[in-house]
Design an enzyme around this catalytic site. Sequence first.
Site, PDB file in Angstrom:
ATOM      1  N   PHE A 149       0.814  -1.224   0.000  1.00 28.17           N
ATOM      2  CA  PHE A 149       0.000   0.000   0.000  1.00 28.17           C
ATOM      3  C   PHE A 149       0.838   1.260   0.000  1.00 28.17           C
ATOM      4  CE2 PHE A 149       0.765  -0.509   4.581  1.00 28.17           C
ATOM      5  CZ  PHE A 149       1.060   0.791   4.973  1.00 28.17           C
ATOM      6  N   LYS A 173      -1.355  -7.937  -8.605  1.00 29.90           N
ATOM      7  CA  LYS A 173      -2.279  -7.915  -7.483  1.00 29.90           C
ATOM      8  C   LYS A 173      -1.846  -6.771  -6.583  1.00 29.90           C
ATOM      9  CE  LYS A 173      -3.165  -8.643  -3.681  1.00 29.90           C
ATOM     10  NZ  LYS A 173      -3.676  -7.689  -2.608  1.00 29.90           N
ATOM     11  N   GLU A 176      -5.064  -3.859  -1.629  1.00 31.92           N
ATOM     12  CA  GLU A 176      -6.502  -3.603  -1.617  1.00 31.92           C
ATOM     13  C   GLU A 176      -6.846  -2.294  -0.908  1.00 31.92           C
ATOM     14  OE1 GLU A 176      -5.569  -6.224   1.979  1.00 31.92           O
ATOM     15  OE2 GLU A 176      -4.852  -5.898  -0.085  1.00 31.92           O
ATOM     16  N   SER A 226       5.866  -6.844   4.038  1.00 34.94           N
ATOM     17  CA  SER A 226       6.458  -7.128   5.342  1.00 34.94           C
ATOM     18  C   SER A 226       7.262  -8.420   5.295  1.00 34.94           C
ATOM     19  CB  SER A 226       5.357  -7.238   6.394  1.00 34.94           C
ATOM     20  OG  SER A 226       4.570  -8.394   6.169  1.00 34.94           O
ATOM     21  N   CYS A 281       9.683   1.445   3.582  1.00 33.39           N
ATOM     22  CA  CYS A 281      10.609   0.404   4.015  1.00 33.39           C
ATOM     23  C   CYS A 281      12.031   0.940   4.082  1.00 33.39           C
ATOM     24  CB  CYS A 281      10.534  -0.807   3.094  1.00 33.39           C
ATOM     25  SG  CYS A 281      11.189  -0.525   1.446  1.00 33.39           S
ATOM     26  N   GLU A 382       9.547  -3.485  13.237  1.00 36.19           N
ATOM     27  CA  GLU A 382       9.323  -2.484  12.192  1.00 36.19           C
ATOM     28  C   GLU A 382       7.980  -1.792  12.480  1.00 36.19           C
ATOM     29  OE1 GLU A 382       9.466  -2.079   7.342  1.00 36.19           O
ATOM     30  OE2 GLU A 382       8.492  -3.837   8.208  1.00 36.19           O
TER      31      GLU A 382
END
Length: 497
Positions: A149, A173, A176, A226, A281, A382
Amino acid sequence: MKTITHWIGGKPVEGTSGRFGPVYNPATGAQEKQIAFATVDEVDAAVATAKAAFESWGQSSLAKRTAILFKFRELLDAHRDEVAELITAEHGKVHSDALGEVARGMEIVELACGISEKLKGELSTQVSTRVDVASIRQPLGVVAGITPFNFPAMVPMWMFPIAIATGNTFVLKPSEKDPSASYRLAELLAEAGLPDGVFNIVQGDKVAVDRLLEHPDVAAVSFVGSTPIAKYIQLKAVEHDKRVQALGGAKNHMLVLPDADLDFAADQAINAAYGSAGERCMAVSVVVAVGDTGDELVAKIAERAKNLRIGPGNDPASEMGPLITREHRDKVASYVTSAAEQGAEVVVDGTGYSVEGHENGFFIGVSLLDKVPATADAYKDEIFGPVLCVVRAETYDDAIKLVNSSRWGNGTAIFTRDGGAARRFQLEVQAGMVGVNVPIPVPVGYHSFGGWKDSLFGDLHIYGNDGVAFYTQGKVITTRWPDPADGGINLGFPSNS
């Protein structure tokens, strides 16, 4: 309410599962759209469409592919503000940050426009009498991307431009949580002339992810997200005989040596820790203050942190927007609370922050934690939010041991005026991307992006030369055209002569 659908065979395809996910505006907290979750059959349809398209696209000329990518780059440049607005509306990041995301994605499109240079191959003539050997690279077939995201436009563009430039067809993909930006990219690709079926999108959740990982016609999977999910992606993909690159999480350290310019270091720590609300990240989440720099450096960071302007991403005055969801905001806040309980000093507390007129938005202020123990959750995990930890180290050697003991090895940085110390650091530190007086060392498009240890699963990094290698397979061709005068039989073992 608008429903975001799939994109299969060059056109929108309505979902049939009856399952939907909410898409929020993080600045208001209101659900403004919904996303149709794919069924297994819809994923299969996308893969079948991509497989059919590969028959011609994989044989198409480099000239045709690059012409389409040049046109796509032109259209993306013309519509960059529109794409950035979609990112801001669904992710929450400020518009200038969203524009930067689009620009960094365009770097990879530009790399793909020059794919002819990367696919030239090699030729050795006369390796034996009248024998030549050539090495070439060919596409894999149908490849898939599963993207996060936090960069809904850039990370897909880290994948599909190189994949399709090298002759593959692609099934994406996207997250969402903010799917509209990648959907707009699909429309621009179609407008650029990309043949139907070369680029497809299936919206969805774990059902779609697992089917892509299991599908026998998907040759390779790229993932960014992740660490726990990256591990899952790698194991599941390998189990089903797929090539995989899975980029995981991070805990990026920034060392500040005593000779550094502390004002510059404080500015860069603010930018790297709190930009995009820390949902990167490659964000700096730990500053390691070496020697006697700690007190002064923390004071400078705190002074700047307290003056940051937080608000809706579409407000030009905002420097930082909200987090992606209410649940994530609350989780980030819990790390600040637990850090205080676990021995850290809370210098700036951003929990409980709200924006007037946007009280239901997913806002949180910035937090600064000092003297954070290595045992604290805020140090070990994290956080993926605007929380900066400061730890103290007596010497450079202590600092490098601290960094190298981390389970992650994505990015790191050192701030110093000492060239010898910087050179030593870049060789000794156990991380895939290193900055010297650069806090977020994300490589330019023609160098590859990727970390070490629990930040990368798979052998190849993303984009750059590694990206080209990932989406292609090598073939070596040995050729002999006999001279008409040659002849006879020789049953001996062939040798180079």
